[in-house]
Scaffold this motif. Structure first.
Motif, PDB file in Angstrom:
ATOM      1  N   LEU A   1     -50.688  27.207  53.839  1.00 47.78           N
ATOM      2  CA  LEU A   1     -49.333  27.576  54.245  1.00 47.78           C
ATOM      3  C   LEU A   1     -48.409  26.375  54.179  1.00 47.78           C
ATOM      4  O   LEU A   1     -48.835  25.237  54.399  1.00 47.78           O
ATOM      5  CB  LEU A   1     -49.354  28.121  55.686  1.00 47.78           C
ATOM      6  N   LYS A   2     -47.154  26.662  53.901  1.00 54.96           N
ATOM      7  CA  LYS A   2     -46.147  25.594  53.889  1.00 54.96           C
ATOM      8  C   LYS A   2     -45.637  25.412  55.321  1.00 54.96           C
ATOM      9  O   LYS A   2     -45.314  26.392  55.993  1.00 54.96           O
ATOM     10  CB  LYS A   2     -45.003  26.032  52.956  1.00 54.96           C
ATOM     11  N   PHE A   3     -45.611  24.180  55.806  1.00 56.10           N
ATOM     12  CA  PHE A   3     -45.048  23.901  57.132  1.00 56.10           C
ATOM     13  C   PHE A   3     -43.631  23.383  56.886  1.00 56.10           C
ATOM     14  O   PHE A   3     -43.456  22.282  56.362  1.00 56.10           O
ATOM     15  CB  PHE A   3     -45.908  22.864  57.851  1.00 56.10           C
TER      16      PHE A   3
ATOM     17  N   PRO B   1     -43.843  17.799  43.591  1.00 57.85           N
ATOM     18  CA  PRO B   1     -42.419  17.493  43.504  1.00 57.85           C
ATOM     19  C   PRO B   1     -41.580  18.774  43.525  1.00 57.85           C
ATOM     20  O   PRO B   1     -41.872  19.709  42.770  1.00 57.85           O
ATOM     21  CB  PRO B   1     -42.268  16.761  42.169  1.00 57.85           C
ATOM     22  N   VAL B   2     -40.599  18.801  44.390  1.00 59.32           N
ATOM     23  CA  VAL B   2     -39.746  19.988  44.553  1.00 59.32           C
ATOM     24  C   VAL B   2     -38.396  19.695  43.900  1.00 59.32           C
ATOM     25  O   VAL B   2     -37.702  18.757  44.286  1.00 59.32           O
ATOM     26  CB  VAL B   2     -39.546  20.305  46.053  1.00 59.32           C
ATOM     27  N   VAL B   3     -38.047  20.499  42.899  1.00 58.86           N
ATOM     28  CA  VAL B   3     -36.884  20.159  42.073  1.00 58.86           C
ATOM     29  C   VAL B   3     -35.821  21.247  42.088  1.00 58.86           C
ATOM     30  O   VAL B   3     -36.114  22.432  41.881  1.00 58.86           O
ATOM     31  CB  VAL B   3     -37.306  19.938  40.593  1.00 58.86           C
TER      32      VAL B   3
ATOM     33  N   PHE C   1     -35.606  28.159  43.365  1.00 63.45           N
ATOM     34  CA  PHE C   1     -34.617  29.182  43.027  1.00 63.45           C
ATOM     35  C   PHE C   1     -33.358  28.985  43.864  1.00 63.45           C
ATOM     36  O   PHE C   1     -32.860  29.914  44.486  1.00 63.45           O
ATOM     37  CB  PHE C   1     -35.216  30.579  43.207  1.00 63.45           C
ATOM     38  N   ARG C   2     -32.872  27.753  43.869  1.00 69.34           N
ATOM     39  CA  ARG C   2     -31.623  27.474  44.583  1.00 69.34           C
ATOM     40  C   ARG C   2     -30.472  27.370  43.600  1.00 69.34           C
ATOM     41  O   ARG C   2     -29.330  27.187  44.000  1.00 69.34           O
ATOM     42  CB  ARG C   2     -31.734  26.138  45.333  1.00 69.34           C
ATOM     43  N   THR C   3     -30.807  27.414  42.317  1.00 69.76           N
ATOM     44  CA  THR C   3     -29.768  27.310  41.288  1.00 69.76           C
ATOM     45  C   THR C   3     -29.994  28.375  40.219  1.00 69.76           C
ATOM     46  O   THR C   3     -31.101  28.896  40.064  1.00 69.76           O
ATOM     47  CB  THR C   3     -29.821  25.934  40.582  1.00 69.76           C
TER      48      THR C   3
ATOM     49  N   VAL D   1     -45.193  20.834  39.249  1.00 69.09           N
ATOM     50  CA  VAL D   1     -43.792  20.816  39.685  1.00 69.09           C
ATOM     51  C   VAL D   1     -43.444  22.168  40.303  1.00 69.09           C
ATOM     52  O   VAL D   1     -43.971  23.208  39.900  1.00 69.09           O
ATOM     53  CB  VAL D   1     -42.855  20.481  38.496  1.00 69.09           C
ATOM     54  N   GLU D   2     -42.595  22.108  41.325  1.00 70.51           N
ATOM     55  CA  GLU D   2     -42.061  23.339  41.930  1.00 70.51           C
ATOM     56  C   GLU D   2     -40.557  23.363  41.672  1.00 70.51           C
ATOM     57  O   GLU D   2     -39.825  22.491  42.113  1.00 70.51           O
ATOM     58  CB  GLU D   2     -42.349  23.322  43.441  1.00 70.51           C
ATOM     59  N   ILE D   3     -40.119  24.363  40.921  1.00 72.02           N
ATOM     60  CA  ILE D   3     -38.697  24.509  40.604  1.00 72.02           C
ATOM     61  C   ILE D   3     -38.104  25.513  41.591  1.00 72.02           C
ATOM     62  O   ILE D   3     -38.563  26.658  41.667  1.00 72.02           O
ATOM     63  CB  ILE D   3     -38.507  25.039  39.164  1.00 72.02           C
TER      64      ILE D   3
ATOM     65  N   ALA E   1     -45.217  18.061  49.979  1.00 70.13           N
ATOM     66  CA  ALA E   1     -44.244  18.411  48.935  1.00 70.13           C
ATOM     67  C   ALA E   1     -42.881  17.879  49.335  1.00 70.13           C
ATOM     68  O   ALA E   1     -42.601  17.682  50.524  1.00 70.13           O
ATOM     69  CB  ALA E   1     -44.194  19.923  48.747  1.00 70.13           C
ATOM     70  N   GLY E   2     -42.049  17.650  48.339  1.00 69.91           N
ATOM     71  CA  GLY E   2     -40.702  17.184  48.661  1.00 69.91           C
ATOM     72  C   GLY E   2     -39.914  16.799  47.432  1.00 69.91           C
ATOM     73  O   GLY E   2     -40.449  16.742  46.311  1.00 69.91           O
ATOM     74  N   SER E   3     -38.648  16.546  47.684  1.00 66.80           N
ATOM     75  CA  SER E   3     -37.711  16.337  46.577  1.00 66.80           C
ATOM     76  C   SER E   3     -37.432  14.868  46.275  1.00 66.80           C
ATOM     77  O   SER E   3     -36.696  14.571  45.353  1.00 66.80           O
ATOM     78  CB  SER E   3     -36.389  17.050  46.901  1.00 66.80           C
TER      79      SER E   3
ATOM     80  N   THR F   1     -43.415  20.214  54.197  1.00 65.48           N
ATOM     81  CA  THR F   1     -42.270  20.037  53.288  1.00 65.48           C
ATOM     82  C   THR F   1     -41.009  19.967  54.133  1.00 65.48           C
ATOM     83  O   THR F   1     -40.866  20.708  55.117  1.00 65.48           O
ATOM     84  CB  THR F   1     -42.144  21.232  52.334  1.00 65.48           C
ATOM     85  N   GLY F   2     -40.085  19.112  53.715  1.00 64.17           N
ATOM     86  CA  GLY F   2     -38.839  18.937  54.472  1.00 64.17           C
ATOM     87  C   GLY F   2     -38.895  17.597  55.190  1.00 64.17           C
ATOM     88  O   GLY F   2     -39.557  17.481  56.222  1.00 64.17           O
ATOM     89  N   GLY F   3     -38.251  16.595  54.590  1.00 64.26           N
ATOM     90  CA  GLY F   3     -38.230  15.267  55.204  1.00 64.26           C
ATOM     91  C   GLY F   3     -39.421  14.396  54.843  1.00 64.26           C
ATOM     92  O   GLY F   3     -39.599  13.316  55.393  1.00 64.26           O
ATOM     93  N   ILE F   4     -40.248  14.848  53.904  1.00 67.49           N
ATOM     94  CA  ILE F   4     -41.375  14.014  53.461  1.00 67.49           C
ATOM     95  C   ILE F   4     -40.853  13.046  52.401  1.00 67.49           C
ATOM     96  O   ILE F   4     -39.995  13.405  51.579  1.00 67.49           O
ATOM     97  CB  ILE F   4     -42.517  14.888  52.863  1.00 67.49           C
TER      98      ILE F   4
ATOM     99  N   GLY G   1     -40.115  27.696  43.735  1.00 65.43           N
ATOM    100  CA  GLY G   1     -39.905  27.498  45.172  1.00 65.43           C
ATOM    101  C   GLY G   1     -38.651  28.208  45.643  1.00 65.43           C
ATOM    102  O   GLY G   1     -37.872  28.737  44.840  1.00 65.43           O
ATOM    103  N   THR G   2     -38.468  28.201  46.968  1.00 63.41           N
ATOM    104  CA  THR G   2     -37.329  28.883  47.586  1.00 63.41           C
ATOM    105  C   THR G   2     -37.214  30.318  47.067  1.00 63.41           C
ATOM    106  O   THR G   2     -36.123  30.826  46.823  1.00 63.41           O
ATOM    107  CB  THR G   2     -36.001  28.101  47.376  1.00 63.41           C
ATOM    108  N   VAL G   3     -38.352  30.963  46.898  1.00 70.55           N
ATOM    109  CA  VAL G   3     -38.361  32.367  46.456  1.00 70.55           C
ATOM    110  C   VAL G   3     -38.209  33.239  47.703  1.00 70.55           C
ATOM    111  O   VAL G   3     -38.992  33.135  48.645  1.00 70.55           O
ATOM    112  CB  VAL G   3     -39.666  32.691  45.688  1.00 70.55           C
TER     113      VAL G   3
HETATM  114  C1  3PG Z   1     -37.951  22.711  49.903  1.00 67.79           C
HETATM  115  O1  3PG Z   1     -37.168  23.404  49.274  1.00 67.79           O
HETATM  116  O2  3PG Z   1     -39.165  22.916  49.907  1.00 67.79           O
HETATM  117  C2  3PG Z   1     -37.411  21.605  50.736  1.00 67.79           C
HETATM  118  O3  3PG Z   1     -36.052  21.743  50.901  1.00 67.79           O
HETATM  119  C3  3PG Z   1     -37.686  20.238  50.231  1.00 67.79           C
HETATM  120  O4  3PG Z   1     -37.370  19.408  51.294  1.00 67.79           O
HETATM  121  P1  3PG Z   1     -36.885  17.900  51.055  1.00 67.79           P
HETATM  122  O5  3PG Z   1     -35.679  17.978  50.171  1.00 67.79           O
HETATM  123  O6  3PG Z   1     -36.585  17.349  52.438  1.00 67.79           O
HETATM  124  O7  3PG Z   1     -38.018  17.156  50.395  1.00 67.79           O
END
Ligand code: 3PG
Length: 216
Positions: A127-129, A14-16, A43-45, A39-41, A177-179, A156-159, A67-69
């Motif tokens: 690796l993260k795709f 879970p990406v938070v 660094f967007r905030t 959990v992956e927290i 992974a995803g949010s 990750t991204g759209g999952i 995450g987002t490091v």
């Molecule tokens: C991330 O930070 O890894 C992604 O933005 C998560 O992507 P998602 O919000 O589409 O799950």
């Protein structure tokens, strides 16, 4: 078992994006209730570092990553706060080198075979795709991974709950992974019961996909 192997075993991360570190305890508890102890927290905030610190203190058995490091200073702060793995949206050689030197598992994002080769050159094989669906989803990664034996990916991204199983059936997928389980709206509404339900659903999806994919 090492940390990346453990993420692979769990199958879903879970990406938070935490806006308020005051929710860290509820977040961790709700994920654990759903049977998801990682959990992956991101660094967007501003709240990321303190959220990691709190979860590590309250739930020491939970596997917490950052995450987002984007830089070495950020990774340093994340690890000092207690993060046990680092995820980045792209491949940064300085960042990867720092993590390797510190013995901190790192999962850089890649979107092309060239980037994957740069990561492989550093000895990385998970690796993260990213951003997975926007890049072309499974057909894109399937074509790419055919040329990159020995590498496993965390798309990750759209999952989401609907498409995660299709990814997880594939042999070159380490985890997804995803949010979606911890979407900002769920956090802002304090809907932690829903977080637990979505986490539990994701764990069921992992098991079903791996059974269907012949991996269990
Ligand atoms: C991330 O930070 O890894 C992604 O933005 C998560 O992507 P998602 O919000 O589409 O799950």
């Amino acid at each position: 078992m090492n940390i990346l192997e453990r993420l692979g075993e769990l199958g879903v991360v879970p990406v938070v994006k935490m806006e308020d570190s005051g929710q860290a305890a509820d977040l961790a508890e709700s994920l654990l209730k759903g049977g998801l102890p990682c959990v992956e927290i991101t660094f967007r905030t501003q709240a990321a570092e303190e959220s990691i610190r709190k979860i590590v203190a309250i739930q020491p058995d939970m596997l917490v990553g950052a995450g987002t490091v984007l830089s070495v200073p950020q990774a340093t702060r994340a690890v000092e706060a207690g993060a046990r793995f680092i995820v980045s949206p792209g491949f940064d050689d300085m960042l990867v080198g720092w993590c390797l030197a510190q013995g901190v598992p790192v999962v850089p994002g890649i979107a092309t075979p060239t980037e994957a080769l740069m990561a492989m050159d550093r000895g990385l094989d998970v690796l993260k795709f990213f951003p997975a669906e926007a890049l072309g989803g499974i057909p894109m990664l399937e074509a790419m991974s055919a040329a990159l034996p020995g590498v496993k990916f965390i798309p990750t991204g759209g999952i989401n709950a609907v498409n995660m199983g299709t990814w997880l059936k594939l042999p070159f997928i380490h985890a997804v992974a995803g949010s979606w389980m911890v979407a900002p709206k769920l956090l802002s509404e304090g809907a932690f019961g829903m977080v637990s339900r979505l986490a539990a659903e994701a764990m069921v999806n992992v098991k079903e996909a791996r059974q269907a994919g012949g991996q269990l």
